[in-house]
Enzyme design. Structure first.
Site, mmCIF file in Angstrom:
data_model
loop_
_atom_site.group_PDB
_atom_site.id
_atom_site.type_symbol
_atom_site.label_atom_id
_atom_site.label_comp_id
_atom_site.label_asym_id
_atom_site.label_seq_id
_atom_site.Cartn_x
_atom_site.Cartn_y
_atom_site.Cartn_z
ATOM 1 N N ASP A 1 10.185 5.517 6.978
ATOM 2 C CA ASP A 1 9.480 5.048 5.790
ATOM 3 C C ASP A 1 8.528 3.925 6.164
ATOM 4 O O ASP A 1 8.620 3.339 7.249
ATOM 5 C CB ASP A 1 10.427 4.664 4.656
ATOM 6 C CG ASP A 1 11.264 3.441 4.942
ATOM 7 O OD1 ASP A 1 10.985 2.744 5.942
ATOM 8 O OD2 ASP A 1 12.198 3.158 4.172
ATOM 9 N N ASN B 1 1.875 -2.103 -2.779
ATOM 10 C CA ASN B 1 1.682 -1.656 -4.153
ATOM 11 C C ASN B 1 1.431 -2.824 -5.087
ATOM 12 O O ASN B 1 0.533 -2.788 -5.945
ATOM 13 C CB ASN B 1 2.927 -0.886 -4.634
ATOM 14 C CG ASN B 1 2.748 0.622 -4.530
ATOM 15 O OD1 ASN B 1 1.644 1.103 -4.330
ATOM 16 N ND2 ASN B 1 3.834 1.362 -4.657
ATOM 17 N N GLU C 1 8.320 6.309 -0.420
ATOM 18 C CA GLU C 1 7.602 6.104 0.841
ATOM 19 C C GLU C 1 8.377 6.624 2.035
ATOM 20 O O GLU C 1 8.061 6.295 3.181
ATOM 21 C CB GLU C 1 7.290 4.608 1.025
ATOM 22 C CG GLU C 1 8.482 3.725 1.306
ATOM 23 C CD GLU C 1 9.177 3.210 0.054
ATOM 24 O OE1 GLU C 1 9.872 2.195 0.153
ATOM 25 O OE2 GLU C 1 9.025 3.818 -1.027
ATOM 26 N N ASP D 1 -1.041 4.842 -3.069
ATOM 27 C CA ASP D 1 -1.123 6.303 -2.882
ATOM 28 C C ASP D 1 -1.964 6.640 -1.658
ATOM 29 O O ASP D 1 -1.649 7.560 -0.898
ATOM 30 C CB ASP D 1 -1.732 6.959 -4.121
ATOM 31 C CG ASP D 1 -0.802 6.917 -5.314
ATOM 32 O OD1 ASP D 1 0.396 6.622 -5.116
ATOM 33 O OD2 ASP D 1 -1.271 7.170 -6.444
ATOM 34 N N HIS E 1 -1.275 0.568 -7.327
ATOM 35 C CA HIS E 1 -0.669 1.872 -6.999
ATOM 36 C C HIS E 1 -1.670 2.871 -6.422
ATOM 37 O O HIS E 1 -1.298 3.721 -5.614
ATOM 38 C CB HIS E 1 -0.010 2.465 -8.253
ATOM 39 C CG HIS E 1 1.230 1.734 -8.662
ATOM 40 N ND1 HIS E 1 2.414 1.870 -8.007
ATOM 41 C CD2 HIS E 1 1.451 0.826 -9.649
ATOM 42 C CE1 HIS E 1 3.332 1.109 -8.579
ATOM 43 N NE2 HIS E 1 2.773 0.463 -9.578
#
Length: 415
Positions: free
Chosen positions: A284, A292, A327, A301, A297
């Site tokens: 991750d 974030n 993630e 992304d 956000h």
């Protein structure tokens, strides 16, 4: 005087009797002629009426014969249509539920041989990447004959047929014109495009060793079959696309967790069956929540998509990457030992750390933590493989992140 008067009277009487007698005879003759004329006229009328009735009967008989011929032809056409409908219905049932193109075309080839009665049937598909026709399914089994077909299937006459969507009906085959038939004594052939209104899939080629084996009715019937199969193929393609879309993570464009679980199961079975190693990587992105919160956000992304693209660019065709959730990502590495997986992932870690992600005025780099496990060095079941890789990821985070940790080997010290 008396004598004279008597003679005159006698003469008068005789004259009267003669006139009366001959007058009667004449009257009877006239009446007889009149009667004969009347009878003759009646007979003539009756004869003409009989002739008219005879002509009418002849016409009705001719119409009856014509109607009988038409009825017989209609019965033959109806019987043929019923048989054709039944055959097409059977074909629809046979292929309608098949969504695997390979199985569909194999079944189609068998049906064509049974229905049309050719010596050979070949399904040819168009490969869009190479722009060439390729033999997909055929009942030609002789290696030499098969090589001849494959080597010459892109002849100009077949390519023209495919591109123009026209059919070929040839009952006197010239081997120089149809070079792909050489060596098989082919005398008749027909070739039908396998298309729908929106797609060109390929060709159906049916060949016969007899001359004059096919006619336009065979072509018409095969066209109907080809149209049905084209629709089924289009549906199969759509089904596969929908199925593929259901496997894909909408954000990153890589596989999702559901597909990963399916693939892990099948890959694990293959590894057990064939005795080769199967490594699993779970990783991750470090401090992803921070990105974030700091950049929003949308940028978060972009980080997920960008890191996924870096990883995908390094994988083999047999490897599988999926978004496991949030993630967190997973990678399956078939035929890869624990040490080999560690080296590959360490290289991958460095690539991610050196990768710059830019968006307008933002320019950042991220790092990732990795946990690696392997069948059968670290785990003997699917669940243990996932659990040990996840434990190794936890250790990597505990060790300060931006590193690779391997699971403990079952029989040796850990890496």
């Amino acid at each position: 005087i008396r004598r004279t008067i008597g003679m005159a009277a006698a003469l008068y009487v005789i004259t009267f009797i003669s006139v009366y007698f001959f007058g009667g005879l004449y009257r009877y003759r006239i009446e007889d002629e009149f009667q004969s004329t009347y009878v003759k006229e009646q007979l003539d009328e009756q004869y003409q009426r009989l002739e008219s009735e005879r002509d009418d009967i002849i016409q009705k008989y001719s119409r009856l014969i014509s109607s009988s011929d038409k009825l017989e032809k209609s019965n033959k056409t109806l019987s043929k249509s019923i048989a054709e409908f039944y055959t097409l219905n059977q074909i629809s049932q046979a292929i309608g539920s098949i969504l695997d193109t390979k199985e569909l075309l194999k079944r189609l080839n068998d049906i064509i041989l049974g229905v049309v009665g050719g010596s050979y049937s070949t399904i040819i598909l168009y490969d869009e990447e190479s722009g060439r026709l390729k033999v997909h399914t055929t009942n030609v089994v002789n290696p030499g004959d098969l090589a001849t077909i494959k080597d010459n299937i892109n002849s100009s006459i077949l390519l023209d047929t495919f591109m123009k969507g026209e059919y070929i009906l040839e009952n006197n085959v010239d081997y120089y014109q149809y070079i792909f038939t050489c060596g098989r004594n082919i005398n008749s052939l027909m070739c039908i495009p396998l298309t729908t209104g929106s797609r060109k899939f390929g060709l159906i080629l049916v060949e016969h060793t007899l001359s004059n084996a096919f006619d336009t009715e065979n072509v018409r019937f095969l066209k109907i079959i080809a149209q049905q199969v084209g629709i089924v193929m289009e549906n199969a393609e759509l089904y596969l696309k929908m199925k593929e879309m259901a496997r894909i993570d909408g954000l990153t464009g890589i596989y999702n967790r559901q597909y990963f679980q399916e693939r892990l199961q099948s890959e694990f079975k293959e590894a057990q069956k064939n005795g080769y190693p199967l490594s699993l990587v779970i990783y991750d992105i470090d401090y992803f929540k921070k990105f974030n919160d700091m950049y929003g956000h949308l940028f978060g992304d972009k980080v997920l998509k960008s890191v996924a693209e870096v990883v995908v660019s390094t994988l083999r065709k047999s490897d599988v990457i999926a978004r496991y959730g949030g993630e967190e990502f997973t990678i399956l590495l078939p035929r890869t030992s624990l040490d080999e997986a560690y080296e590959k992932v360490e290289t991958l870690r460095k690539l991610i750390a050196n990768h710059v992600i830019e968006d307008n005025l933002i320019s950042v780099s991220v790092t990732a933590s990795f946990g690696v496990s392997s069948f059968d060095e670290c785990a003997l079941t699917e669940n243990d493989l996932v659990r040990t890789a996840d434990d190794a990821l936890y250790e990597a985070k505990s060790a300060g992140r931006n590193c690779v940790m391997t699971a403990r080997r079952l029989y040796e010290a850990k890496h």
